[in-house]
Design an enzyme around this catalytic site. Structure first.
Site, PDB file in Angstrom:
ATOM      1  N   TYR A  21       0.829  -1.201   0.000  1.00  0.00           N
ATOM      2  CA  TYR A  21       0.000   0.000   0.000  1.00  0.00           C
ATOM      3  C   TYR A  21       0.869   1.258   0.000  1.00  0.00           C
ATOM      4  CZ  TYR A  21      -3.215   3.559   1.791  1.00  0.00           C
ATOM      5  OH  TYR A  21      -3.935   4.712   1.978  1.00  0.00           O
ATOM      6  N   VAL A  65     -10.214   2.349  10.742  1.00  0.00           N
ATOM      7  CA  VAL A  65     -10.481   1.850  12.076  1.00  0.00           C
ATOM      8  C   VAL A  65     -11.816   2.348  12.643  1.00  0.00           C
ATOM      9  CG1 VAL A  65      -9.193   3.649  13.304  1.00  0.00           C
ATOM     10  CG2 VAL A  65      -9.373   1.365  14.288  1.00  0.00           C
ATOM     11  N   ARG A  89      -2.719   7.777  15.393  1.00  0.00           N
ATOM     12  CA  ARG A  89      -2.984   8.126  14.004  1.00  0.00           C
ATOM     13  C   ARG A  89      -3.604   9.508  13.973  1.00  0.00           C
ATOM     14  NH1 ARG A  89      -0.102   4.580  13.715  1.00  0.00           N
ATOM     15  NH2 ARG A  89      -0.126   2.718  12.437  1.00  0.00           N
ATOM     16  N   ARG A 149       0.476  -5.736  13.458  1.00  0.00           N
ATOM     17  CA  ARG A 149       0.273  -5.793  12.013  1.00  0.00           C
ATOM     18  C   ARG A 149       1.611  -5.526  11.341  1.00  0.00           C
ATOM     19  NH1 ARG A 149      -5.105  -2.490  10.535  1.00  0.00           N
ATOM     20  NH2 ARG A 149      -4.054  -2.621   8.552  1.00  0.00           N
TER      21      ARG A 149
END
Length: 188
Positions: A21, A65, A89, A149
């Protein structure tokens, strides 16, 4: 070990591509800016922080999220936190993103640049879970399973000073934006 803290990332920070990504985003940004320069068309590559808001799918697991937490809570499931839930974030409401697009399209100050668009504030994911629980009025504690992750950064906050120099300023507070998103979900 020292406690890590979130510091805003400027546009001139080294860009990687540690995930597929991330690599595609970097390549697309370079491509559009190079093309604009070569053909003489004003171009801007906007780097959106975690975008959320009405019309964002609650069924697509790649939408972010906030949508994932809403879907889980509405199905009486706990929000799942990766790591310890303290990673941060930067969240951007869709109306702020739209204003940034208009600014980039109608002004000249940002031409030829990659530009961060966000709130400039890192928010712990655990706090996002709590805000979503409160907005939905569903009291299910988030679960931190300690899972990681691969390729994820611990903290990611945008330095928005370049965008601010051209007049960008986010207007929608996080809790208000999440409430507006949930109000839209309730109409679906």
């Amino acid at each position: 070990l020292p406690i890590s803290r979130s510091v805003p990332t400027p546009e001139n920070a080294p860009v990687g591509g540690e995930t597929v990504y991330g690599l595609t985003k970097v390549d697309q940004e370079k491509l559009v800016l190079l093309w604009g320069k070569q053909v003489g068309v004003p171009t801007v590559a906007l780097r959106y922080s975690c975008t959320y808001g009405p019309r964002q799918s609650i069924f697509n697991p790649y939408t972010g999220v906030i949508a994932i937490f809403c879907t889980r809570l509405l199905n009486n499931l706990a929000p799942v936190l990766y790591e310890d839930g303290e990673q941060t974030r930067d969240f951007s409401f869709v109306e702020d993103i739209a204003r940034a697009n208009l600014l980039a399209a109608t002004g000249e100050k940002l031409n030829g640049f990659a530009v961060n668009i966000g709130s400039g504030r890192g928010v712990p994911i655990r706090e996002i879970a709590e805000i979503v629980c409160d907005a939905l009025q569903i009291k299910i504690a988030p679960e931190a399973r300690g899972e990681f992750r691969p390729g994820e950064m611990r903290h990611l906050t945008s330095d928005t000073s370049l965008a601010a120099s051209a007049g960008y300023k986010p207007r929608v507070a996080l809790a208000d934006g999440i409430q507006r998103y949930i109000n839209w979900i309730r109409t679906q």
